[in-house]
Design a protein around this motif. Sequence first.
Motif, PDB file in Angstrom:
ATOM      1  N   PRO A 153       0.825  -1.216   0.000  1.00 19.60           N
ATOM      2  CA  PRO A 153       0.000   0.000   0.000  1.00 19.60           C
ATOM      3  C   PRO A 153       0.858   1.264   0.000  1.00 19.60           C
ATOM      4  O   PRO A 153       2.061   1.218   0.278  1.00 19.60           O
ATOM      5  CB  PRO A 153      -0.788  -0.111   1.312  1.00 19.60           C
ATOM      6  CG  PRO A 153       0.054  -0.969   2.201  1.00 19.60           C
ATOM      7  CD  PRO A 153       0.792  -1.923   1.297  1.00 19.60           C
ATOM      8  N   GLY A 154       0.215   2.390  -0.308  1.00 23.81           N
ATOM      9  CA  GLY A 154       0.901   3.680  -0.239  1.00 23.81           C
ATOM     10  C   GLY A 154       1.117   4.098   1.213  1.00 23.81           C
ATOM     11  O   GLY A 154       0.499   3.558   2.130  1.00 23.81           O
ATOM     12  N   LEU A 155       2.007   5.048   1.401  1.00 28.02           N
ATOM     13  CA  LEU A 155       2.239   5.610   2.739  1.00 28.02           C
ATOM     14  C   LEU A 155       1.093   6.544   3.103  1.00 28.02           C
ATOM     15  O   LEU A 155       0.405   7.076   2.223  1.00 28.02           O
ATOM     16  CB  LEU A 155       3.571   6.373   2.756  1.00 28.02           C
ATOM     17  CG  LEU A 155       4.823   5.498   2.697  1.00 28.02           C
ATOM     18  CD1 LEU A 155       6.020   6.299   2.207  1.00 28.02           C
ATOM     19  CD2 LEU A 155       5.119   4.888   4.066  1.00 28.02           C
ATOM     20  N   PRO A 156       0.881   6.788   4.396  1.00 30.86           N
ATOM     21  CA  PRO A 156      -0.171   7.744   4.789  1.00 30.86           C
ATOM     22  C   PRO A 156       0.215   9.166   4.384  1.00 30.86           C
ATOM     23  O   PRO A 156       1.393   9.472   4.191  1.00 30.86           O
ATOM     24  CB  PRO A 156      -0.229   7.599   6.313  1.00 30.86           C
ATOM     25  CG  PRO A 156       1.090   7.028   6.715  1.00 30.86           C
ATOM     26  CD  PRO A 156       1.571   6.205   5.561  1.00 30.86           C
ATOM     27  N   GLY A 157      -0.777  10.029   4.254  1.00 29.24           N
ATOM     28  CA  GLY A 157      -0.527  11.415   3.861  1.00 29.24           C
ATOM     29  C   GLY A 157      -0.328  12.316   5.061  1.00 29.24           C
ATOM     30  O   GLY A 157      -1.129  12.308   5.997  1.00 29.24           O
ATOM     31  N   SER A 158       0.749  13.111   5.040  1.00 35.79           N
ATOM     32  CA  SER A 158       1.018  14.076   6.108  1.00 35.79           C
ATOM     33  C   SER A 158       0.186  15.337   5.872  1.00 35.79           C
ATOM     34  O   SER A 158      -0.475  15.484   4.843  1.00 35.79           O
ATOM     35  CB  SER A 158       2.504  14.447   6.089  1.00 35.79           C
ATOM     36  OG  SER A 158       2.809  15.110   4.863  1.00 35.79           O
ATOM     37  N   ASN A 159       0.246  16.279   6.809  1.00 37.60           N
ATOM     38  CA  ASN A 159      -0.404  17.584   6.596  1.00 37.60           C
ATOM     39  C   ASN A 159       0.132  18.252   5.341  1.00 37.60           C
ATOM     40  O   ASN A 159      -0.617  18.870   4.583  1.00 37.60           O
ATOM     41  CB  ASN A 159      -0.154  18.514   7.785  1.00 37.60           C
ATOM     42  CG  ASN A 159      -1.083  18.231   8.953  1.00 37.60           C
ATOM     43  OD1 ASN A 159      -1.910  17.337   8.882  1.00 37.60           O
ATOM     44  ND2 ASN A 159      -0.925  18.990  10.024  1.00 37.60           N
ATOM     45  N   ASN A 160       1.442  18.165   5.143  1.00 31.06           N
ATOM     46  CA  ASN A 160       2.052  18.786   3.964  1.00 31.06           C
ATOM     47  C   ASN A 160       1.431  18.202   2.701  1.00 31.06           C
ATOM     48  O   ASN A 160       1.127  18.923   1.745  1.00 31.06           O
ATOM     49  CB  ASN A 160       3.568  18.552   3.989  1.00 31.06           C
ATOM     50  CG  ASN A 160       4.331  19.515   3.093  1.00 31.06           C
ATOM     51  OD1 ASN A 160       3.874  20.623   2.799  1.00 31.06           O
ATOM     52  ND2 ASN A 160       5.504  19.101   2.655  1.00 31.06           N
ATOM     53  N   PHE A 161       1.218  16.872   2.698  1.00 32.17           N
ATOM     54  CA  PHE A 161       0.592  16.230   1.540  1.00 32.17           C
ATOM     55  C   PHE A 161      -0.867  16.683   1.392  1.00 32.17           C
ATOM     56  O   PHE A 161      -1.333  16.938   0.282  1.00 32.17           O
ATOM     57  CB  PHE A 161       0.642  14.702   1.659  1.00 32.17           C
ATOM     58  CG  PHE A 161      -0.200  14.020   0.614  1.00 32.17           C
ATOM     59  CD1 PHE A 161       0.214  14.001  -0.713  1.00 32.17           C
ATOM     60  CD2 PHE A 161      -1.420  13.453   0.941  1.00 32.17           C
ATOM     61  CE1 PHE A 161      -0.573  13.405  -1.704  1.00 32.17           C
ATOM     62  CE2 PHE A 161      -2.219  12.858  -0.040  1.00 32.17           C
ATOM     63  CZ  PHE A 161      -1.782  12.835  -1.367  1.00 32.17           C
ATOM     64  N   LYS A 162      -1.579  16.802   2.500  1.00 34.28           N
ATOM     65  CA  LYS A 162      -3.004  17.146   2.406  1.00 34.28           C
ATOM     66  C   LYS A 162      -3.196  18.531   1.781  1.00 34.28           C
ATOM     67  O   LYS A 162      -4.118  18.752   0.984  1.00 34.28           O
ATOM     68  CB  LYS A 162      -3.661  17.053   3.785  1.00 34.28           C
ATOM     69  CG  LYS A 162      -3.845  15.597   4.228  1.00 34.28           C
ATOM     70  CD  LYS A 162      -4.232  15.481   5.685  1.00 34.28           C
ATOM     71  CE  LYS A 162      -4.273  14.005   6.099  1.00 34.28           C
ATOM     72  NZ  LYS A 162      -4.342  13.847   7.565  1.00 34.28           N
ATOM     73  N   VAL A 163      -2.334  19.474   2.156  1.00 32.53           N
ATOM     74  CA  VAL A 163      -2.388  20.813   1.555  1.00 32.53           C
ATOM     75  C   VAL A 163      -2.068  20.715   0.056  1.00 32.53           C
ATOM     76  O   VAL A 163      -2.762  21.289  -0.794  1.00 32.53           O
ATOM     77  CB  VAL A 163      -1.392  21.763   2.265  1.00 32.53           C
ATOM     78  CG1 VAL A 163      -1.299  23.098   1.534  1.00 32.53           C
ATOM     79  CG2 VAL A 163      -1.797  21.976   3.715  1.00 32.53           C
ATOM     80  N   PHE A 164      -1.019  19.987  -0.265  1.00 30.28           N
ATOM     81  CA  PHE A 164      -0.562  19.763  -1.648  1.00 30.28           C
ATOM     82  C   PHE A 164      -1.681  19.123  -2.485  1.00 30.28           C
ATOM     83  O   PHE A 164      -2.010  19.585  -3.582  1.00 30.28           O
ATOM     84  CB  PHE A 164       0.664  18.849  -1.545  1.00 30.28           C
ATOM     85  CG  PHE A 164       1.342  18.429  -2.820  1.00 30.28           C
ATOM     86  CD1 PHE A 164       2.317  19.216  -3.401  1.00 30.28           C
ATOM     87  CD2 PHE A 164       1.058  17.192  -3.397  1.00 30.28           C
ATOM     88  CE1 PHE A 164       2.992  18.795  -4.549  1.00 30.28           C
ATOM     89  CE2 PHE A 164       1.726  16.761  -4.542  1.00 30.28           C
ATOM     90  CZ  PHE A 164       2.700  17.572  -5.119  1.00 30.28           C
ATOM     91  N   LYS A 165      -2.314  18.092  -1.934  1.00 26.93           N
ATOM     92  CA  LYS A 165      -3.366  17.359  -2.650  1.00 26.93           C
ATOM     93  C   LYS A 165      -4.603  18.234  -2.849  1.00 26.93           C
ATOM     94  O   LYS A 165      -5.224  18.233  -3.925  1.00 26.93           O
ATOM     95  CB  LYS A 165      -3.737  16.095  -1.851  1.00 26.93           C
ATOM     96  CG  LYS A 165      -4.935  15.295  -2.385  1.00 26.93           C
ATOM     97  CD  LYS A 165      -4.536  14.393  -3.536  1.00 26.93           C
ATOM     98  CE  LYS A 165      -5.570  13.307  -3.832  1.00 26.93           C
ATOM     99  NZ  LYS A 165      -6.728  13.774  -4.593  1.00 26.93           N
ATOM    100  N   ALA A 166      -4.941  19.003  -1.837  1.00 29.02           N
ATOM    101  CA  ALA A 166      -6.108  19.896  -1.967  1.00 29.02           C
ATOM    102  C   ALA A 166      -5.880  20.902  -3.091  1.00 29.02           C
ATOM    103  O   ALA A 166      -6.789  21.181  -3.892  1.00 29.02           O
ATOM    104  CB  ALA A 166      -6.374  20.611  -0.647  1.00 29.02           C
ATOM    105  N   GLY A 167      -4.661  21.429  -3.187  1.00 23.45           N
ATOM    106  CA  GLY A 167      -4.323  22.359  -4.262  1.00 23.45           C
ATOM    107  C   GLY A 167      -4.338  21.689  -5.625  1.00 23.45           C
ATOM    108  O   GLY A 167      -4.838  22.256  -6.609  1.00 23.45           O
ATOM    109  N   ALA A 168      -3.803  20.472  -5.695  1.00 28.75           N
ATOM    110  CA  ALA A 168      -3.795  19.722  -6.953  1.00 28.75           C
ATOM    111  C   ALA A 168      -5.229  19.462  -7.421  1.00 28.75           C
ATOM    112  O   ALA A 168      -5.551  19.610  -8.609  1.00 28.75           O
ATOM    113  CB  ALA A 168      -3.039  18.406  -6.781  1.00 28.75           C
ATOM    114  N   ASP A 169      -6.102  19.091  -6.481  1.00 35.84           N
ATOM    115  CA  ASP A 169      -7.510  18.837  -6.821  1.00 35.84           C
ATOM    116  C   ASP A 169      -8.172  20.104  -7.364  1.00 35.84           C
ATOM    117  O   ASP A 169      -8.913  20.059  -8.352  1.00 35.84           O
ATOM    118  CB  ASP A 169      -8.283  18.341  -5.594  1.00 35.84           C
ATOM    119  CG  ASP A 169      -7.893  16.917  -5.188  1.00 35.84           C
ATOM    120  OD1 ASP A 169      -7.169  16.248  -5.961  1.00 35.84           O
ATOM    121  OD2 ASP A 169      -8.305  16.489  -4.083  1.00 35.84           O
ATOM    122  N   LYS A 170      -7.893  21.235  -6.722  1.00 31.24           N
ATOM    123  CA  LYS A 170      -8.502  22.512  -7.158  1.00 31.24           C
ATOM    124  C   LYS A 170      -8.091  22.853  -8.595  1.00 31.24           C
ATOM    125  O   LYS A 170      -8.862  23.439  -9.349  1.00 31.24           O
ATOM    126  CB  LYS A 170      -8.071  23.644  -6.214  1.00 31.24           C
ATOM    127  CG  LYS A 170      -8.888  23.727  -4.921  1.00 31.24           C
ATOM    128  CD  LYS A 170     -10.103  24.613  -5.132  1.00 31.24           C
ATOM    129  CE  LYS A 170     -11.107  24.578  -4.010  1.00 31.24           C
ATOM    130  NZ  LYS A 170     -10.684  25.193  -2.777  1.00 31.24           N
TER     131      LYS A 170
END
Length: 522
Positions: A153-170
């Motif tokens: 499986p993939g690694l869990p997402g950190s806060n840094n990833f969550k901000v990054f992913k939210a921006g990528a989604d937008k």
Amino acid sequence: MAAKFDQNDDSVVVIVGSGAGGGTLGNELAQKGVKVVVLEAGKRLDFSDFINDEWPSFTQLAWTDMRTTSGSWRVHKNFPNLPAWIVKSVGGTTTHWAGASLRFQEHEFKEASTYGHIPGANLLDWPITLADLEPYYAKAEDKMRVTRTGDRPGLPGSNNFKVFKAGADKLGYKECHTGRMAINSVPGDGRVSCRQTGFCFQGCKWGAKWSTLYTEIPKGEATGNMEVRPESHVAQIEHDASGKVTGVTYFDADGKLQRQKARIVAVAGNSLESPRLLLNSASSQFPDGLANSSGQVGRNYMRHTTGSVYAIFEQPVHMYRGTTMAGIMRDEARNDPSRGFVGGYELETLSLGLPFMAAFLDPGAWGREFTTALDGYSNMAGMWIVGEDMPQETNRITLSDQKDKWGLPVVDVHFDDHPNDVAMRNHAFGQGKAMYEAVGATRTFPTPPYPSTHNLGTNRMSANARDGVVNSHGQTHDIKNLFVSDGSQFTTGGAENPTLTIVTLAIRQADYIADQMKSNTI
């Protein structure tokens, strides 16, 4: 019990360097019953010795021997004697790397054909294809326990990833996740899973991240066919009258010159030290250095088109918590010249601790703009750009007038950005800023490249001897029993972090060397 080979044993394969290429090649050969001596310039540490503190860790691991630089790149201005952030220690830069493990794309093996003529770029198709490497990529991913491959499986997402992913989604990006990482997401291979400590660059104190230090090297030693000699700085590769290499000379821990005979020599000292060794091994028979009939040794140095974007938010992010680079957006890695450049890039999560942030954000800076950026550190998110840079003949490693403590000429690293590199970096800065601004960033900081960690080219692979240094198996065109086993054999850089491909090529090279030894062709 680790083997100990006689210095006059000319049946051994000598490998210079113990990182992704050298450490992997050594284990693969040892598993096949081939006797191997690995010479490593640095000391041998255990992962319990690693330090979770940036500057002391840098002092412990980094290759800080004198080097010189030239060219218009920012690194020459700000870090003139530190062109590359690589490691001098058993395990090489696999102790420091972040773990991102991505396969090259099909078109990246045939860029001269795909991109056409790019003025100023010395593009060449690789003499191998993705199809040639696919079975070896699968072996490498399994060996390294890469997440999101096999059943891992993939690694869990950190806060840094969550901000990054939210921006990528937008922004409508589709391929964004915690990456294909050579870091255990579940325990395996006798190693624990990632503990999310956040000091991936400082050597993984847990052993969750793949490093040849505690994977390939102990396995190779356990066969009784592999000896690793730390603090062994190779000075020259020697050859006989027929032009075959016969062994190497090296300085031991006491500074005494030693000689190790060899049947085969494989050079895996990173894209700076490998060409340096070939050039420093010049002789009357090879006045321009070994394997250099093409004049390409040291040329076509690539470091990836890098840079970073940091952003400050109203709420805390604590980007330094969690796996450093477990976050990737791959949508921009395609080749799409309509963006104003050929090739592509990836955006990956990145965090630097406060000491490195102060050093790298804007070297030499001071005043309110700089200090308020550091004041916002706990509210900061960060990402790194990894993009393909163009090989240029003039971007090269040469021997400097300066000498090291053993009296050997050190390298001068000359680098100028190609216009394609600049256009790509500017596009990536724009997209990175847009990702963060889409989720409420109050300030963004596009940050120019640091001293390079992805050092590529300088002994490139080519179908014809006139165009490069080695063939499709990393065997030098000029000398049959001399090989190159690191990222310096890359013909072009691709958009991907290089370690997985270095390991893949080493596994494939080991098969070739063992077959050639068996049939007595080398």
